[in-house]
Every structure is written in C-alpha cells, then in structure tokens.
Design an enzyme around this catalytic site. Structure first.
Site, PDB file in Angstrom:
ATOM      1  CG  ASP A  25      -2.217   0.876   0.838  1.00 32.64           C
ATOM      2  OD1 ASP A  25      -2.150   1.654  -0.135  1.00 32.64           O
ATOM      3  OD2 ASP A  25      -3.228   0.797   1.554  1.00 32.64           O
TER       4      ASP A  25
HETATM    5  C1  BGC Z   1      -4.970   3.267  -0.136  1.00 31.54           C
HETATM    6  C2  BGC Z   1      -5.131   2.234  -1.223  1.00 31.54           C
HETATM    7  C3  BGC Z   1      -5.006   2.885  -2.568  1.00 31.54           C
HETATM    8  C4  BGC Z   1      -3.653   3.569  -2.637  1.00 31.54           C
HETATM    9  C5  BGC Z   1      -3.375   4.208  -3.976  1.00 31.54           C
HETATM   10  C6  BGC Z   1      -3.721   4.107  -0.324  1.00 31.54           C
HETATM   11  O1  BGC Z   1      -3.677   5.164   0.537  1.00 31.54           O
HETATM   12  O2  BGC Z   1      -4.973   2.636   1.111  1.00 31.54           O
HETATM   13  O3  BGC Z   1      -6.353   1.580  -1.089  1.00 31.54           O
HETATM   14  O4  BGC Z   1      -5.156   1.942  -3.583  1.00 31.54           O
HETATM   15  O5  BGC Z   1      -3.592   4.572  -1.646  1.00 31.54           O
HETATM   16  O6  BGC Z   1      -4.107   5.329  -4.172  1.00 31.54           O
END
Ligand code: BGC
Length: 758
Positions: free
Chosen positions: A291
């Site tokens: 993530d």
């Molecule tokens: C989120 C993810 C997301 C990623 C990219 C993160 O902060 O937890 O779910 O896909 O950002 O935007």
C-alpha cells in the site's frame, strides 16, 4: 441485467480478443518462457526497477515521495521504474511510456494503475451500497463498464476490489467494501474481478484487478483508520482470509497489502500471509503491491530502523512492488550485493511483475491501452442507463408505514428538504476516479423528472452541512449554529402533502482517513428533522450515506426510511424510481445498522459467548442502556409487496461426505405488485472444536415473483459449506449437529436441523 446492452458490451470487449485468439493462447502458454528470457537479460538494477512504483504528482492519496518530477523522468528513462499510478491523462501516460520505450535498455513497458473503485467516469454506487443489491451479475457489469472507461483513458490496472470484511461503521473505509460478511464479500470480490479482468487479461478492454488490503485492515481498533489490529488466528482464518482466498482462486492479477499490523507485525512485513499462504499454500502467481508507502511506514511502526531494513523485511515477506515508498529503489541492490538479501527473491518478484505485463499484452504493444479509438466507441449514455438500474437495485427500504411509499399520483405537493436534497456531489462519494464534481442527478432533479405536470415539487435547503471539500477535520467545521434556512423549510413542509427529507453524509465523510466517532446525522440535520416533523408527519427520510448510520430517532418517529447510500451519477433518478414505484425496492443491508454507535463493531455472525442472554439478571453479555442487537440487521430490507415463507424442509436429516442435502422452502408474493426477494441461507455449526458464529450466510438466491405467485427455492447443502478452520488448523468439516436457517433477513428465519457425520 440480461439486456442487449450487456450483450453488446461483452461482444465489444471480446471481439478484439477473438481476432487475436490463437496468438493469445500461444502467448499465454509461452508467458513463463518469455518471462524467463526477459529476466535473464536484466541487470540487478533493472530488476529492482521493475519493483519500483511511482505516482504521477497530481492526485496523491498519501504523502509524496522525495523525488521531484525531473528525477522521476530520469529514472523512467533508465528503466528504473516498473509501474505507475495516478498518471491521470492519456497524454501523460503516453509520455511516460515513451520515456521508457525510447530510452531504456530493456524497453519493458509500464503498467498504469489507478483507484477505479466504483466507476471511472460513470459513477456507480459506492461498493457498500452496490453490495446491497446482492446482484452479482449487476456488480460484474458495473466493473466491466468501469474497465472499458478506464481503458479509454489508458488505465490498465485498478486497485479494486476492496474485500476487507468490515464490521465497524466508524471506519470510513467501510464504504469501499462489501460489509460484514465474508461469504458475501467473497462473491462480490469474484464478480468484480471477473468484471474488470474478463475471461482473459489479454482482452482489449480488460484491466488487471487488485484484491486489497491483505489483510485485516477492516479490523482497526475502534474503527480508526490505520489503527492497530489484534486478530486471533480463528477470526483471521475464518472471517478475514476467505475473500482473499476466493480472489486468488479467481485469478486476480494483483494483491495489495495493508497498512495495519496484526498482532505486532505490519502486513507489509508479514511473511506468513504473503509468502507462505498466498504464494505458497494458495499457489497464486500474481504480484503483491505494497500500500502507499507501507514499506517505509514500517519504520514508523517501529519494526525497522531505516528504509533499508524495511525493504529487507518487506522483500523477505513477499511484498513485490514498492508503491511510492522510495525504499526498494534505494536499498534492494545494496542488500543483495552485500549478501543480506537473497537475489532469488528479487527474481521471483520481477517474474510476477513481468507476468502481468505479458498477460496484459503490453510486450506486444506497449501503447495498446493508449488508443483514442476506444473512447469513440463508448456510449456513456448506455453506461448511465445501467448505472441507474444498478443504483435502483442498491436502495434499501427500511420502513414504510402509512402506505407513504410508493408515492401515489394523488399526491399533488411534495416538499424536498435537506442539505443533500439538491446536492449533486454527495452521491458521487469518495474514490470517485474521474467522476466529475457536482455531476450526479440530485434527488430534487430526480423527483421533478418523475412527477406529472400537476404535482408541485418544491425544495428547501433547511440547513447546510458546512463541510468543506477535502476537509480533514470535518466535525470541527460542521455547521452547528446557522439555522437561517429552518423557517423556509418548515413553511414549505407545512404547506405540502408529503415531505421527502434528504439527509446523511457529505461525499467525503466516508473513505480513507474518514473515521468518525459519531455516526448520526451531523450538524443541525437532526434538529431540522424534528422541527419539520412537528408540522408535517408524512415524512420519507432518504439517507445519502457511505456507512451505516445511527438513526434510532427516525426509526421510532418517522413512517418511512430509505437508505440510498452514495449511488453515483444517476442517484436522483434511481431514488425517484424507487420513491414512485417504478422500481420495487429489493436491496438488503450488507451491514448492520446499530441503535447506538457504542454497539460498534456490530455484526450478525457473532459468537454466542458463555452468557448470551438471560432475562432475569444483569450478568450476561448485553448493554444495560440499549438493546444489544441491531436496529436493522444484516440482510434486512423491505419491498412494496410482502413475501410469505412456508416451512423449511430438508431432503434428509443426516448428511455425510457422499450424501448431500437439499433444503427447500416455498415463498409466496402475497402483495399486489411484482417484487424481488433475496432469499438467504444461514448455517450454524452448534458444537465445534472452536466456537462458531451463531449463524453464517452460506447461500442466497434472487427470486422475482409476480403477485400471488409461489415459488419453491432449493439450496443444495454441501460439505464444503460446513467447513471451517478448526483446532487442527486446517479447513475441514467436523461431525455434529447443524442448524439451518432460511429467510428474508438474518433475524427472521425458518429453521431446521441436521447432523453431519464424516
Ligand atoms: C490506499 C489504497 C489505494 C492507494 C493508492 C492508499 O492510501 O490505502 O487503497 O489503492 O492509496 O491510491
């Protein structure tokens, strides 16, 4: 959903594929050989490059990395970047791809990822809302449409579906998932994956999907985003992991790990989850993306002292790609060269990235997804029609007294009141991809579109929510004192036959980082509602919401309540379809609505405990100030017709691995209109080697019935449905007695019993 439009979409999406069919088949067969041959030509630096993901700098969902755009460009040219996210325009994506293809030695194309969560331009209901339709075909179709619109703008990888079982209404991200049940979440996840990926990633209009967040993210303590998770093995295996196992089995191209720790170990560094289970036991060969910066965040968690150690832990644990964390690019080469990381692990990760690139067809044509022709063939009008149908199916009717709904044509004056009544933005919700601001049909607009000429529809704001866009401290800014709109709204209500109150949540009240300790009607909404009730009690409350809300007062005092979630582009029209009976509501809650926020986390598939109930004294598992069950339970939702269930019968009362059972029940539509019922099947393993939930959803069927029609519904009961992760630490069925329940929600059920013997 079996309409000609669906058919034409599928034809559209697979025609390109048919043309290349033989080529694709052989390329799939040869993918492994090709991956190996590319890998054999790469330097260590280039390999590590494939594991580095950069964000375009325009649409951040977390803190940006230290690199400026110039440095990013240089690294792209040198082939030191494998994938990108949030590069918003077609031109931007073409530019980045060209930097790689025209300058780097290996010319390995980039993949472009984006959070396409509930539609790309045409916005569908937020996932929690859409799950309320229980219509898997519809959910697959909305993902299909989202994929097509994404491809039209060069996106070939979505970070969706979120399949975190979530049972806490305070957690802002509950809107992104499918609610509290692992079985329903699994099925929705698989439908979404099929929608995005089609039968084959090589199709021209399919994109790679991501199962996220692996794992346990929805179990954050106190519903506070990113918070610590303490999850025992039993709950992890039986509740959290099943949707991920189903996604892996369905061939999802990628997994995203999660920000949280479980029992002291951040998921990004969790070797058991990623390497042993996902890549080992489940034998899944896709790529795991971290993530956003979750690799360096292990420093803040206090498990690594610097980026280098964080990279070492993450790579050993099986995190393949570093999303905008700036850790792998600065550490992995050194770690391998000094001998503190096995280079074979890097090879394995690179293979996983290359595999997806080959499967997407990028090696054949790096600009395959950068084709302006795709956009020309899209009928956004058709997409909107589908969005309206799906939105209508997602609406849940919680209460309908005084026969207020559907609104009769004899009603000649309707007041539409509330801060969300004419709001064109709240229904678009959070994670809106390229859904435009203020682009939804508002409830006022929808109602005006629906009524005849001689019905007056008037609108009053009543109160503002006072929440500013993108605000991080919503509750501090909320309108607590401006009652200047009350008078007009009260006057209007007084002079109208019926009031539609549209209340709930702003677009950004739910979503990432949007946890709330209060889940009632924010600001002055409750006060306004009570004032209106004093002058006109014919109120239909329409909730626009991204999470279950605390609505006990409304439930006690109002005749009609409709949960409309954040329904997307066609919100107002879909709501009007339901309010006026063009669509007979069929949605069922995928998550419990509490009486009070203090009950959270709240879910139907709880354990009995040693003291579940006792009417006589105080020492049992309950609250002394509020009933312990949900105000509206999981699976609940009314229709404009009524369904009567007959007795539940079983084909046998003894079952063994060779002898499956069938459970049959008859359902009659006893009302006056045609309707759809979601018939739900639950099981309870009464005695186990570990305690089992009081009931668990194990099947459901959507049944459409004409007035007066009776249908027999049969559920096969197989041993697989009885399995759980037992004290032997494997999935198996234990001998013993089972309760079986069938009905229209998780509370009102017909029951029978049977015995299983291995
Ligand atoms: C989120 C993810 C997301 C990623 C990219 C993160 O902060 O937890 O779910 O896909 O950002 O935007």
């Amino acid at each position: 959903m079996k309409n000609s439009f669906l058919y034409s979409l599928l034809i559209l999406s697979f025609s390109g594929m048919n043309a290349q069919n033989s080529e694709i088949k052989s390329s799939i067969k040869n993918v492994e050989t090709k991956v190996d041959s590319v890998l054999s030509l790469m330097t260590l630096e280039e390999k590590v490059g494939q594991l580095v993901q950069y964000s375009g700098s325009w649409d951040l969902t977390g803190p940006a990395s230290d690199l400026n755009d110039k440095q990013k460009e240089t690294n792209l040219k040198e082939g030191l970047v494998g994938t990108m996210l949030n590069v918003l325009t077609m031109e931007g994506k073409r530019k980045a791809q060209k930097l790689v293809m025209e300058n780097s030695r290996m010319k390995i194309p980039l993949i472009f990822g984006y959070d396409v969560i509930h539609g790309y331009k045409t916005i569908f209901p937020v996932p929690l809302g859409e799950t309320a339709s229980w219509d898997l075909e519809a959910m697959e179709l909305s993902a299909r449409i989202a994929a097509i619109e994404s491809v039209a703008e060069g996106v070939n990888w979505t970070f969706s579906p979120m399949i975190d079982v979530s049972r806490d209404a305070r957690w802002g991200r509950i809107m992104e998932g499918s609610g509290e049940d692992p079985y329903l979440t699994s099925l929705v996840g698989v439908a979404k994956i099929k929608g995005y990926q089609g039968d084959d990633l090589a199709g021209d209009l399919t994109i790679a999907a991501t199962a996220k967040h692996f794992a346990g993210y929805g179990f954050a303590e106190a519903g506070r985003d990113y918070n610590t998770v303490n999850l025992g093995e039993n709950e992890l295996q039986n509740t959290v992991l099943p949707p991920f196992k189903a996604a892996a089995k369905a061939g999802v191209a990628s997994f995203m790990n999660s920000f949280n720790e479980i029992d002291g170990l951040p998921s990004t560094g969790n070797k058991y989850l990623q390497r042993e289970l996902l890549k080992g036991e489940w034998n899944w060969n896709g790529l795991v993306v971290s993530d956003w910066a979750s690799i360096p965040e292990m420093i803040v968690h206090g498990i690594a002292k610097d980026k280098k150690q964080a990279s070492q832990i993450a790579m050993n644990a099986g995190s393949d790609v570093d999303m905008e964390g700036g850790a792998y690019e600065t550490s992995l080469v050194e770690l391998v060269e000094e001998g503190s990381l096995d280079g074979a692990l890097i090879d394995d990760s690179v293979r996983r990235v290359l595999r997806v690139k080959f499967k997407l067809g990028l090696f054949d044509d790096p600009y395959k997804y950068n084709n302006p022709e795709v956009e020309k063939n899209i009928s956004y009008e058709d997409h909107r029609k589908t969005a309206r149908e799906i939105a209508a199916k997602s609406i849940v009717l919680l209460k309908n007294e005084k026969e207020l709904l559907p609104i009769k044509s004899t009603v000649k004056s309707i007041a539409v009141i509330g801060p969300l009544a004419n709001d064109k933005d709240a229904p678009i919700g959070n994670w809106r991809a390229q859904g435009e601001k203020n682009s939804a049909v508002s409830v006022v607009e929808g109602i005006k579109n629906a009524v005849g000429k001689d019905t007056k529809v008037k609108y009053a704001l009543g109160t503002t929510l006072g929440i500013s866009e993108g605000s991080f401290l919503l509750s501090l800014e909320i309108n607590k004192s401006d009652r200047s709109g009350f008078k007009e709204a009260i006057e209007l209500a007084k002079n109208s036959e019926l009031v539609v109150m549209v209340l709930g949540e702003d677009a950004f009240q739910a979503g990432e980082g949007r946890s709330q300790a209060k889940i009632g009607l924010a600001g002055l909404q409750q006060e306004l509602l009570e004032e209106i009730k004093k002058v006109n009690s014919n109120i239909v409350l329409v909730l626009i919401n991204g999470r279950p809300m605390e609505i006990s007062w409304s439930s006690e005092n109002l005749p009609a309540i409709v949960v409309a979630w954040q329904l997307g582009t066609e919100s107002g029209n879909a709501i009007a379809d339901v309010l006026f009976g063009k669509y007979n509501p069929s949605g069922k809650l995928p998550v419990s609505f509490p009486r009070l926020v203090g009950q959270e986390p709240l879910y139907y598939n709880q354990k009995n405990t040693g003291r579940p109930t006792n009417g006589e004294h105080v020492t049992y598992s309950h609250y002394t100030d509020v009933k312990k069950d949900a105000l509206y339970p999981f699976g609940y939702g009314l229709s404009y017709t009524q369904f009567e269930y007959g007795d539940l019968s079983l084909s046998e009362v003894e079952m063994n691995p060779e002898n499956n059972l069938e459970a049959t029940i008859s359902i009659t539509n006893t009302g006056k209109v045609k309707g759809r019922e979601v018939v739900q099947l639950y099981l309870q393993d009464i005695i186990g080697s570990r305690t089992r939930p009081v009931k668990e959803l194990k099947g459901f069927q959507l049944v459409d019935l004409e007035p007066g029609e009776t249908r027999k519904v049969t559920f096969p009961i197989t041993p697989k449905m009885l399995e759980f992760y037992t004290a032997n630490r494997i999935w198996e069925v234990e001998d013993g007695d089972f309760n079986i329940f069938v009905g229209g929600n998780s509370r009102d059920l017909k029951t029978a019993e049977f015995t299983f013997k291995n």
